[in-house]
Design a protein around this motif. Structure first.
Motif, mmCIF file in Angstrom:
data_model
loop_
_atom_site.group_PDB
_atom_site.id
_atom_site.type_symbol
_atom_site.label_atom_id
_atom_site.label_comp_id
_atom_site.label_asym_id
_atom_site.label_seq_id
_atom_site.Cartn_x
_atom_site.Cartn_y
_atom_site.Cartn_z
ATOM 1 N N VAL A 309 0.837 -1.202 0.000
ATOM 2 C CA VAL A 309 0.000 0.000 0.000
ATOM 3 C C VAL A 309 0.873 1.253 0.000
ATOM 4 C CG1 VAL A 309 -1.532 1.373 1.484
ATOM 5 C CG2 VAL A 309 -2.070 -1.028 1.008
ATOM 6 N N GLN A 310 1.955 1.226 0.771
ATOM 7 C CA GLN A 310 2.789 2.419 0.868
ATOM 8 C C GLN A 310 3.680 2.615 -0.357
ATOM 9 O OE1 GLN A 310 4.218 3.042 5.041
ATOM 10 N NE2 GLN A 310 2.807 1.347 5.433
ATOM 11 N N ASP A 311 3.988 1.527 -1.087
ATOM 12 C CA ASP A 311 4.596 1.709 -2.408
ATOM 13 C C ASP A 311 3.698 2.585 -3.272
ATOM 14 O OD1 ASP A 311 6.772 0.089 -1.852
ATOM 15 O OD2 ASP A 311 6.100 -1.600 -3.069
ATOM 16 N N ALA A 312 2.427 2.204 -3.343
ATOM 17 C CA ALA A 312 1.478 2.931 -4.190
ATOM 18 C C ALA A 312 1.282 4.360 -3.709
ATOM 19 C CB ALA A 312 0.136 2.190 -4.218
ATOM 20 N N TYR A 313 1.281 4.555 -2.394
ATOM 21 C CA TYR A 313 1.089 5.886 -1.817
ATOM 22 C C TYR A 313 2.279 6.787 -2.151
ATOM 23 C CZ TYR A 313 -0.546 9.081 1.917
ATOM 24 O OH TYR A 313 -1.030 10.157 2.638
ATOM 25 N N ASN A 314 3.475 6.220 -2.192
ATOM 26 C CA ASN A 314 4.667 6.970 -2.576
ATOM 27 C C ASN A 314 4.647 7.308 -4.056
ATOM 28 O OD1 ASN A 314 7.569 6.969 -3.744
ATOM 29 N ND2 ASN A 314 7.960 7.240 -1.565
ATOM 30 N N LEU A 315 4.205 6.368 -4.873
ATOM 31 C CA LEU A 315 4.266 6.528 -6.332
ATOM 32 C C LEU A 315 3.157 7.408 -6.884
ATOM 33 C CD1 LEU A 315 5.417 5.747 -9.111
ATOM 34 C CD2 LEU A 315 4.052 3.634 -8.972
ATOM 35 N N GLY A 316 1.966 7.363 -6.288
ATOM 36 C CA GLY A 316 0.802 7.999 -6.896
ATOM 37 C C GLY A 316 0.956 9.484 -7.143
ATOM 38 N N TRP A 317 1.382 10.233 -6.128
ATOM 39 C CA TRP A 317 1.470 11.692 -6.298
ATOM 40 C C TRP A 317 2.577 12.057 -7.270
ATOM 41 C CZ3 TRP A 317 5.669 14.804 -4.941
ATOM 42 C CH2 TRP A 317 6.637 14.233 -4.114
ATOM 43 N N LYS A 318 3.619 11.216 -7.343
ATOM 44 C CA LYS A 318 4.719 11.494 -8.266
ATOM 45 C C LYS A 318 4.282 11.272 -9.710
ATOM 46 C CE LYS A 318 8.114 10.215 -4.739
ATOM 47 N NZ LYS A 318 9.124 9.230 -4.300
ATOM 48 N N LEU A 319 3.577 10.176 -9.968
ATOM 49 C CA LEU A 319 3.040 9.948 -11.317
ATOM 50 C C LEU A 319 2.142 11.102 -11.736
ATOM 51 C CD1 LEU A 319 1.992 6.201 -11.717
ATOM 52 C CD2 LEU A 319 3.423 7.539 -13.272
ATOM 53 N N ALA A 320 1.260 11.534 -10.834
ATOM 54 C CA ALA A 320 0.351 12.632 -11.161
ATOM 55 C C ALA A 320 1.120 13.912 -11.449
ATOM 56 C CB ALA A 320 -0.638 12.842 -10.011
ATOM 57 N N ALA A 321 2.157 14.193 -10.663
ATOM 58 C CA ALA A 321 2.943 15.410 -10.883
ATOM 59 C C ALA A 321 3.651 15.376 -12.230
ATOM 60 C CB ALA A 321 3.948 15.587 -9.748
ATOM 61 N N VAL A 322 4.227 14.223 -12.581
ATOM 62 C CA VAL A 322 4.928 14.111 -13.859
ATOM 63 C C VAL A 322 3.956 14.263 -15.020
ATOM 64 C CG1 VAL A 322 6.194 12.506 -15.344
ATOM 65 C CG2 VAL A 322 6.854 12.778 -12.943
ATOM 66 N N LEU A 323 2.784 13.654 -14.911
ATOM 67 C CA LEU A 323 1.788 13.802 -15.971
ATOM 68 C C LEU A 323 1.253 15.225 -16.037
ATOM 69 C CD1 LEU A 323 -0.045 10.398 -15.542
ATOM 70 C CD2 LEU A 323 1.290 11.133 -17.520
ATOM 71 N N GLY A 324 1.432 15.989 -14.955
ATOM 72 C CA GLY A 324 1.051 17.394 -14.954
ATOM 73 C C GLY A 324 2.153 18.319 -15.406
ATOM 74 N N GLY A 325 3.330 17.770 -15.765
ATOM 75 C CA GLY A 325 4.399 18.590 -16.294
ATOM 76 C C GLY A 325 5.674 18.612 -15.496
ATOM 77 N N ALA A 326 5.718 17.943 -14.332
ATOM 78 C CA ALA A 326 6.952 17.890 -13.543
ATOM 79 C C ALA A 326 7.985 17.025 -14.256
ATOM 80 C CB ALA A 326 6.645 17.332 -12.153
ATOM 81 N N PRO A 327 9.258 17.155 -13.907
ATOM 82 C CA PRO A 327 10.301 16.378 -14.593
ATOM 83 C C PRO A 327 10.094 14.878 -14.442
ATOM 84 C CG PRO A 327 11.257 18.100 -13.222
ATOM 85 C CD PRO A 327 9.810 18.042 -12.870
ATOM 86 N N ASP A 328 10.332 14.148 -15.522
ATOM 87 C CA ASP A 328 10.207 12.695 -15.493
ATOM 88 C C ASP A 328 11.138 12.088 -14.449
ATOM 89 O OD1 ASP A 328 9.331 10.073 -16.983
ATOM 90 O OD2 ASP A 328 11.517 9.985 -16.889
ATOM 91 N N ALA A 329 12.248 12.749 -14.168
ATOM 92 C CA ALA A 329 13.209 12.238 -13.191
ATOM 93 C C ALA A 329 12.613 12.114 -11.795
ATOM 94 C CB ALA A 329 14.437 13.145 -13.147
ATOM 95 N N LEU A 330 11.495 12.795 -11.536
ATOM 96 C CA LEU A 330 10.840 12.658 -10.236
ATOM 97 C C LEU A 330 10.485 11.198 -9.958
ATOM 98 C CD1 LEU A 330 9.542 13.912 -7.700
ATOM 99 C CD2 LEU A 330 7.486 14.343 -9.066
ATOM 100 N N LEU A 331 10.164 10.449 -11.018
ATOM 101 C CA LEU A 331 9.806 9.045 -10.835
ATOM 102 C C LEU A 331 10.992 8.203 -10.391
ATOM 103 C CD1 LEU A 331 7.369 8.421 -13.823
ATOM 104 C CD2 LEU A 331 6.811 8.779 -11.419
ATOM 105 N N ASP A 332 12.215 8.659 -10.650
ATOM 106 C CA ASP A 332 13.377 7.909 -10.182
ATOM 107 C C ASP A 332 13.450 7.891 -8.656
ATOM 108 O OD1 ASP A 332 14.179 7.327 -12.771
ATOM 109 O OD2 ASP A 332 15.459 9.107 -12.919
#
Length: 492
Positions: A309-332
């Motif tokens: 659950v906490q994997d997903a909680y960590n990843l979710g806001w980052k995916l949303a930010a990148v799809l909103g224009g934040a740097p792809d490197a945020l997913l790293d």
């Protein structure tokens, strides 16, 4: 703009909720015809309860579960002892405090957790596409084409990202070709499932033995608001080859000597093989892994579902930010933060498995996951010359506010939160004037260095903070060691 999520267990459903409540379209697929029917991951740790508070499902989880019952050891029909969970672990009894509102583990069968998360996802406009199996994918610089079989009919889905949350036998992981190093305990097998039982009194984790040896037990856990029990019993490879109700009944008699307990109405049964494995990469370009697809381990200490659950909680806001224009490197940063956590928890669960409820003189294990930190990670900035007990990367503690609300009420939602402290309070040993940024997942991103954190995450240059994250700011006036007044500041 679409994210495909393969697997509608707790990990996939949590990620779906995180994306849906931020307005990010996603396709949540599952090869099965419906949600998982069993109680498998039945224990929720305190940190997961905090996550579920933020996701808006905690009230339902509490209504449909119960506090962990006592462990009760039998020698035949005689009760040898009965102990609460904290005594089994060798720790002090957890108590509610301003910083920790949910200090105790919570018992709820996984099928209820899955249903609660599913219903929340649906209320947010999502839909689980059952009978839909991922069979392949092709990555491109700007997207990924996902091949599926929907009710046996081939189909292709165009997506920005694919996330494999499809369990320990993950198809996405196998297709991705990442390493999955570790070991399988070849000689150990357990039967796990749900059954009705007649002949037991009281609510407990009934650990039934023939002669009081806790390592040779047949366990029956009461499940809340139902007359079903979850059973757990180690078996031989021969018995594991035939996971039936008759095998279960025979195992109980052989293990306990008791013939007065009647097992019936087998709802679900599975052969559990202990694997301790972890991938060497959580991300390859536009394909990511989370939950059991990325790491599997012993069920001892109840870390699996919670970590997922906490994997997903960590990843979710980052995916949303990148799809909103934040740097792809945020997913790293997802891999950089979660891989050390997974490795640590694999070690913890392995240690607890080997201990097997035997007494120990070593330090007591911390299974609550409140101490998980991302200190030293790429998103932890702290510009203080002398760092205190609370540091960037740590979980942001809760706290009581003057009107009876809590800091968690300020954090709840999809935004980041900036707090300016008028002095130290419980859980926050911070000097007056210190600014703290709390990330959308409840971890501290920055202490003091708020603007640089926003530039790092949002990709803006100096003086160019792009509005890709909703940021809400509050000033906390402190009297003594308590918050005296909370004032909302400019909301970016």
């Amino acid at each position: 703009m679409t994210v495909v999520i393969a697997g509608a267990g707790p990990t996939g459903l949590t990620l779906g909720i995180e994306l849906a409540r931020r307005g990010i379209p996603c396709r949540l697929l599952d090869r099965e015809s419906g949600l998982f029917p069993g109680s498998r991951g039945k224990g929720l740790q305190p940190r997961t309860l905090e996550v579920f508070d933020d996701l808006g499902v905690l009230d339902d989880v509490r209504a449909e579960g119960m506090p962990f019952p006592n462990f009760r050891l039998y020698s035949g029909t005689e009760i040898v002892w009965e102990r609460p969970l904290h005594e089994m672990l060798g720790v002090e009894e957890p108590r509610v405090s301003p910083g920790v509102p949910y200090p105790k583990a919570w018992l709820i069968p996984q099928w209820r957790t899955d249903r609660i998360l599913h219903d929340r996802f649906v209320r947010l406009g999502g839909k689980v596409e059952f009978d839909t199996e991922v069979t392949g994918f092709e990555q491109r610089p700007n997207g990924v084409t996902v091949s599926v079989l929907r009710n046996g009919i081939p189909e292709r889905i165009e997506a920005d990202y694919l996330v494999g949350t499809d369990g320990g036998r993950s198809t996405v992981r196998k297709l991705l070709g990442v390493g999955f190093a570790g070991e399988t305990y070849e000689t150990e097998r357990s039967l796990v499932g749900d059954v009705r039982a007649k002949g037991l009194d009281g609510v407990a984790c009934h650990m039934i033995t023939h002669a009081g040896d806790v390592t040779k037990r047949f366990s029956l856990w009461n499940l809340p608001n139902t007359d079903y029990y979850q059973f757990v019993a180690a078996v031989t490879p021969q018995d594991a080859a035939e996971p039936t109700l008759d095998t279960l009944r025979r195992t109980m008699v052989e293990r306990t000597g008791r013939t007065d307990i009647e097992l019936r109405d087998l709802r679900w049964i599975s052969v559990y093989r202990i694997n301790v494995r972890m991938v060497d990469r959580f991300r390859v370009d536009r394909v990511l892994l989370a939950g059991d697809a990325a790491h599997v381990h012993s069920s001892a200490s109840g870390q699996g579902l919670n970590t997922s659950v906490q994997d997903a909680y960590n990843l979710g806001w980052k995916l949303a930010a990148v799809l909103g224009g934040a740097p792809d490197a945020l997913l790293d940063s997802y891999e950089a933060e979660r891989m050390p956590v997974a490795a640590h928890l694999l070690g913890l669960s392995t240690e607890m498995h080997r201990r097997n409820f035997r007494p120990t003189t070593g330090p007591a294990p911390a299974i609550h996951q409140l101490d998980i930190t991302y200190r030293g990670g790429p998103l932890a900035l702290d510009d203080r010359a002398a760092k205190g007990q609370l540091q960037a990367g740590d979980r942001a503690p809760d706290g009581l506010l003057p009107d009876g609300t809590r800091l968690f009420d300020l954090f709840r939602g999809t935004h980041a939160t900036v707090l300016t402290f008028g002095g130290p309070i419980e859980g926050y040993d911070l000097a007056a004037g210190t600014r703290v940024l709390v990330r959308p997942d409840g971890h501290i991103g920055a202490v003091g260095d708020v603007e640089n954190w926003l530039r790092l995450v949002e990709g803006g240059g100096s003086g160019d903070l792009l509005p890709r994250l909703d940021v809400r700011s509050y000033a906390l006036e402190v009297a003594g060691d308590r918050v005296h007044r909370v004032t909302a500041e400019h909301q970016a």
